[in-house]
Structure formats: C-alpha cells, structure tokens
Design an enzyme around this catalytic site. Structure first.
Site, PDB file in Angstrom:
ATOM      1  CE  LYS A 134      60.451  48.665  14.753  1.00  0.00           C
ATOM      2  NZ  LYS A 134      61.210  49.671  14.000  1.00  0.00           N
TER       3      LYS A 134
ATOM      4  NE  ARG B  63      60.913  52.452  19.097  1.00  0.00           N
ATOM      5  CZ  ARG B  63      60.142  52.170  18.046  1.00  0.00           C
ATOM      6  NH1 ARG B  63      59.165  51.306  18.143  1.00  0.00           N
ATOM      7  NH2 ARG B  63      60.361  52.768  16.901  1.00  0.00           N
TER       8      ARG B  63
ATOM      9  NE  ARG C 134      57.112  53.801   7.364  1.00  0.00           N
ATOM     10  CZ  ARG C 134      57.781  53.361   8.431  1.00  0.00           C
ATOM     11  NH1 ARG C 134      57.905  52.069   8.666  1.00  0.00           N
ATOM     12  NH2 ARG C 134      58.356  54.221   9.252  1.00  0.00           N
TER      13      ARG C 134
ATOM     14  NE  ARG D 208      54.846  56.044  11.054  1.00  0.00           N
ATOM     15  CZ  ARG D 208      55.704  55.187  11.602  1.00  0.00           C
ATOM     16  NH1 ARG D 208      55.613  53.905  11.331  1.00  0.00           N
ATOM     17  NH2 ARG D 208      56.644  55.606  12.395  1.00  0.00           N
TER      18      ARG D 208
ATOM     19  NE  ARG E 141      60.560  57.573  13.139  1.00  0.00           N
ATOM     20  CZ  ARG E 141      60.075  57.322  11.918  1.00  0.00           C
ATOM     21  NH1 ARG E 141      59.945  58.301  11.034  1.00  0.00           N
ATOM     22  NH2 ARG E 141      59.741  56.116  11.592  1.00  0.00           N
TER      23      ARG E 141
END
Ligand code: ADP
Ligand code: ZN
Length: 220
Positions: free
Chosen positions: A13, A88, A127, A162, A173
């Site tokens: 995203k 969301r 990531r 992160r 998540r």
C-alpha cells in the site's frame, strides 16, 4: 481526486501510494505513518497507539477518525488525497463518507491490493523503511533493495526494520485485517469504485502496479 489504498499488511500500500502521490501530484496520508511519528515523539497519542500496534490490533476508531478528520481539514489535501491505510473498518468507512459529503466530495477510487499470504510474511520480514520521518521510503532487501545496503537511496538516512514487522505480530495483523478490514471490499464493490490488483513476485510488484494505475487514471 480521493483515492483509498486497501490491502492486508505487506501488500505494498505504502509503496504504491507513494508513487501515485508523486505522479499524480496529490498528498499521501498514511495513518500508520502518523501513529509511528507520534510513537517516536512519545506523544500522548503515540503512547496509546503503541499499545495496539505492538499487538497487531487496530487503534480504536474514535481516535483514528479524529486524526484523519483533522488531517483532511488541512489545505494541502483540498484538491485530493491518497489515503493509505484508512479506512480499515466499516465504521471508519462510514465516517469518512460523512466527512466528505460535507464538502461535496466522495471517494473516487479504491485500490485493493492482494498478495498470497505466504508471500506477505516474507515481504514483511524483508521490508526496511527509511528512518527519516520526512522521507519514509520503503524497500525490500530481496525484491527492491537500496543501492547501498542499509542506506536510503532518496535521502541517505539509515534504513530500519519496523517493530511490528516480525512474523508473530504480522500473523496477528493479517487476522485483524481479515476480521475488520476485509468487509470493506464488499462495501466498496457495492459502491462500484473498487479496483483490485495482485501484487506478487510471480506477477507484478508494487512499482509496476502503480505505473499501471497511473496510466489507467490518465487514460493512456
Ligand atoms: P500495515 O498495513 O503494513 O500493517 P500500516 O502502517 O498501514 O502498516 O499500519 C500499521 C499499524 O497502525 C496497524 O497495524 C494498526 O495497528 C495501525 N493503524 C494504521 N491505520 C489504522 C487505521 N485506519 N485504523 C486503526 N489502526 C490503524
Ligand atoms: Zn529516506
């Protein structure tokens, strides 16, 4: 133009929103980034948000909606915005509609990104994000590495992982996404403005998906 980015964690995203923002000249507003900035600055909001984010849960609707409402009152988003990670929940989507209606606006396009689940875990663990809050560039050490290891191509700052990008929190998540966010696909399908793109190493990565969306919007 008001664009919403929908998709499970790690589908890209932020990457897609960043490219769209640059190419279309409209600001990207990421609720995740707003929360992370507040966590880093140890604000009251940051303290509350961290409790939820570290558990893979959503920050409560009332808090999140207020933040977005304030942000949408700022001048730079007058002519359009790319909402990255908001709404969301169905409650957030309905609230957004009310906020926009007051200004005679509506959601123009909802971009729904999907990625096979096993690939999501891999993407999230690979990531890295730029530690510079004003840059926030996103990399993947395998699929989209920076030119120099650990350094942001755009601004030269250090890349970091992160806190919530560990396999355990990522699984939570994904579950949170399935329980609370997935219903938005039907909600926006019924409104007729949902547009789904698969992001996968076997098909297209975020960058290519973003290019295709820009062409589509510009009618090329
Ligand atoms: P990702 O999509 O990879 O999970 P984000 O940066 O969009 O990354 O979100 C990180 C975290 O911030 C989420 O797991 C959630 O806890 C919180 N968050 C972000 N956007 C929202 C939102 N609209 N409502 C509630 N919580 C949110
Ligand atoms: Zn950077």
């Amino acid at each position: 133009m008001i664009i919403i980015m929908l998709g499970a964690p790690g589908t890209g995203k932020g990457t897609v929103a960043g490219i769209l923002s640059e190419k279309l000249g409209i600001p990207q507003v990421s609720t995740g980034d707003i929360f992370r900035k507040n966590i880093k600055e140890e604000t009251e909001l940051g303290k509350i948000a961290e409790e939820y984010i570290s558990k893979g849960k959503l920050v409560p609707d009332n808090i999140t909606i207020e933040i977005v409402k304030d942000r949408l009152n700022e001048k730079d988003v007058e002519n359009g915005v790319i909402l990255d990670g908001f709404p969301r929940t169905l409650g957030q989507a309905e609230e957004l509609e009310k906020i926009l209606i007051k200004d005679n606006k509506k959601v123009d396009m909802v971009i729904n990104l999907t990625t096979p689940e096993e690939e999501i875990i891999e993407r999230v663990s690979n990531r890295r994000v730029c530690s510079n809050q004003d840059c926030k560039a996103v990399y993947n050490v395998v699929l989209n590495p920076p030119k120099e290891e650990g350094i942001c191509d755009k601004c030269g700052s250090h890349l970091v992982k992160r806190e919530d990008d560990n396999p355990e929190t990522t699984k939570k998540r994904i579950q949170t996404y399935l329980d609370l966010t997935d219903p938005l696909i039907e909600y926006y399908t019924n409104k007729g403005n949902l547009f789904t793109e698969v992001v996968s190493k076997n098909t297209k990565l975020g960058k290519q998906v973003a290019e295709d969306i820009v062409s589509k919007i510009k009618g090329e």
